[in-house]
Scaffold this motif. Structure first.
Motif, PDB file in Angstrom:
ATOM      1  N   MET A  88      44.246  28.060  29.145  1.00 36.26           N
ATOM      2  CA  MET A  88      44.752  28.871  29.517  1.00 36.26           C
ATOM      3  C   MET A  88      45.277  30.598  28.821  1.00 36.26           C
ATOM      4  SD  MET A  88      45.374  29.168  33.244  1.00 36.26           S
ATOM      5  CE  MET A  88      47.080  30.202  32.819  1.00 36.26           C
ATOM      6  N   ARG A  89      45.080  29.847  27.649  1.00 35.51           N
ATOM      7  CA  ARG A  89      45.214  30.962  26.032  1.00 35.51           C
ATOM      8  C   ARG A  89      44.488  32.148  26.509  1.00 35.51           C
ATOM      9  NH1 ARG A  89      42.243  31.085  22.068  1.00 35.51           N
ATOM     10  NH2 ARG A  89      40.662  28.601  21.188  1.00 35.51           N
ATOM     11  N   LYS A  90      43.199  31.717  26.885  1.00 36.19           N
ATOM     12  CA  LYS A  90      41.967  32.835  27.532  1.00 36.19           C
ATOM     13  C   LYS A  90      42.466  33.678  29.169  1.00 36.19           C
ATOM     14  CE  LYS A  90      38.628  32.240  25.564  1.00 36.19           C
ATOM     15  NZ  LYS A  90      36.621  31.834  25.172  1.00 36.19           N
ATOM     16  N   TRP A  91      43.350  33.245  29.953  1.00 39.88           N
ATOM     17  CA  TRP A  91      43.526  33.947  30.751  1.00 39.88           C
ATOM     18  C   TRP A  91      43.879  35.580  30.269  1.00 39.88           C
ATOM     19  CZ3 TRP A  91      44.955  31.626  35.335  1.00 39.88           C
ATOM     20  CH2 TRP A  91      45.284  32.667  36.614  1.00 39.88           C
ATOM     21  N   THR A  92      42.815  35.939  31.428  1.00 47.09           N
ATOM     22  CA  THR A  92      43.060  38.119  31.788  1.00 47.09           C
ATOM     23  C   THR A  92      43.462  38.462  32.622  1.00 47.09           C
ATOM     24  OG1 THR A  92      40.567  38.052  31.699  1.00 47.09           O
ATOM     25  CG2 THR A  92      41.595  37.264  29.543  1.00 47.09           C
ATOM     26  N   ALA A  93      42.518  39.366  32.708  1.00 42.78           N
ATOM     27  CA  ALA A  93      42.756  39.997  34.016  1.00 42.78           C
ATOM     28  C   ALA A  93      41.475  39.189  35.480  1.00 42.78           C
ATOM     29  CB  ALA A  93      42.691  41.518  33.698  1.00 42.78           C
ATOM     30  N   THR A  94      40.419  38.915  34.607  1.00 42.42           N
ATOM     31  CA  THR A  94      39.338  38.848  35.584  1.00 42.42           C
ATOM     32  C   THR A  94      39.404  37.660  36.144  1.00 42.42           C
ATOM     33  OG1 THR A  94      37.724  39.502  33.646  1.00 42.42           O
ATOM     34  CG2 THR A  94      36.925  37.460  34.603  1.00 42.42           C
ATOM     35  N   ASP A  95      40.263  36.413  35.680  1.00 43.61           N
ATOM     36  CA  ASP A  95      40.993  35.597  36.683  1.00 43.61           C
ATOM     37  C   ASP A  95      41.485  35.978  37.503  1.00 43.61           C
ATOM     38  OD1 ASP A  95      40.333  33.267  35.136  1.00 43.61           O
ATOM     39  OD2 ASP A  95      41.539  34.682  33.097  1.00 43.61           O
ATOM     40  N   VAL A  96      42.768  36.669  37.722  1.00 41.21           N
ATOM     41  CA  VAL A  96      43.765  37.519  38.696  1.00 41.21           C
ATOM     42  C   VAL A  96      42.961  38.696  39.801  1.00 41.21           C
ATOM     43  CG1 VAL A  96      45.947  38.784  38.870  1.00 41.21           C
ATOM     44  CG2 VAL A  96      46.029  37.653  36.752  1.00 41.21           C
ATOM     45  N   TRP A  97      41.896  38.649  38.725  1.00 40.90           N
ATOM     46  CA  TRP A  97      40.465  39.154  40.070  1.00 40.90           C
ATOM     47  C   TRP A  97      39.888  38.078  40.500  1.00 40.90           C
ATOM     48  CZ3 TRP A  97      35.571  38.885  39.605  1.00 40.90           C
ATOM     49  CH2 TRP A  97      34.904  39.825  40.243  1.00 40.90           C
ATOM     50  N   ALA A  98      39.412  37.506  40.472  1.00 38.83           N
ATOM     51  CA  ALA A  98      38.799  36.663  40.736  1.00 38.83           C
ATOM     52  C   ALA A  98      39.963  35.271  41.855  1.00 38.83           C
ATOM     53  CB  ALA A  98      37.405  35.312  39.488  1.00 38.83           C
ATOM     54  N   GLY A  99      40.954  34.811  41.330  1.00 41.68           N
ATOM     55  CA  GLY A  99      41.402  34.557  42.649  1.00 41.68           C
ATOM     56  C   GLY A  99      41.298  32.961  41.861  1.00 41.68           C
TER      57      GLY A  99
END
Length: 212
Positions: A88-99
């Motif tokens: 989870m510490r690697k959470w970025t905008a990519t994770d939000v973009w991918a749902g």
């Protein structure tokens, strides 16, 4: 594409795809070689020799229920391969973009899989070093795409989820470079480094082999 290759080698393949847009693309790629479904089928209990779920579990809100269902679909001596994004510490905008709903910690992922009835045969870290280098760049691109979606009121987890396997405009722009000889040689080197590092927790995701 992976199912297309398996089908071409003589495997009978079925797939579950809940995104109507992605389903249309998948059917176009595979033609009549693979049977696609928008929802699970009633005759799937104990049916499959192999199950694959690559970068899928993080898109499902109730991941425990999904794993329990997958366990039921697998034959008693069947094998499942799955991958998920790591930490989870690697959470970025990519994770939000991918749902995405989450990224996974190694111990928590293994505990969850075992709690759903599976045995864990192998858990490897994958993506080092290439994904580690590319991920920050992708996150910047996806942050801009998210801003555009928000401006048009299209930034919902459901829509992001449905489009995550479809929207590849940014990647497509780099395809001529990626297929060049220097890029292919770089990729081979990256694979060698990845093979060397699978036992270390350095990559961007986890690849897990599990059984009933």
């Amino acid at each position: 594409t992976l199912l297309h290759e398996f089908s071409g080698r003589g495997f009978a393949c079925e797939a579950l795809e809940t995104s109507a847009v992605a389903l249309g693309i998948a059917r176009h790629v595979n033609g009549d070689d693979v049977m696609f479904h928008l929802s699970p089928q009633t005759d799937w209990a104990g049916r499959f020799d192999y199950l694959f779920a690559f970068e899928v579990l993080e898109h499902i809100e109730d991941d425990r229920a999904a794993l329990t269902a997958w366990h039921a679909w697998l034959k008693p001596d069947g094998v499942m391969l799955m991958s998920v994004p790591a930490r989870m510490r690697k959470w970025t905008a990519t994770d939000v973009w991918a749902g995405h709903y989450r990224r996974y910690e190694r111990v928590g992922l293994i505990d969850l899989i075992r709690a759903c009835g599976f045995t864990v045969d192998r858990c490897e870290s994958y993506g080092f070093p290439l994904a580690n280098i590319i991920s920050p760049l992708r996150a910047r691109v996806h942050a801009r795409l998210l801003a555009a979606r928000r401006a048009s009121n299209e930034d919902t987890r459901s829509r992001n989820n449905d489009m995550s396997g479809v929207e590849r405009r940014a990647e497509s722009r780099f395809y001529p470079l990626l297929k060049s000889l220097p890029s292919r040689m770089t990729m081979r080197l990256a694979f060698l480094l990845q093979d060397w590092s699978t036992g270390r927790d350095w990559g961007d995701g986890y690849l897990v082999q599990i059984g009933r």
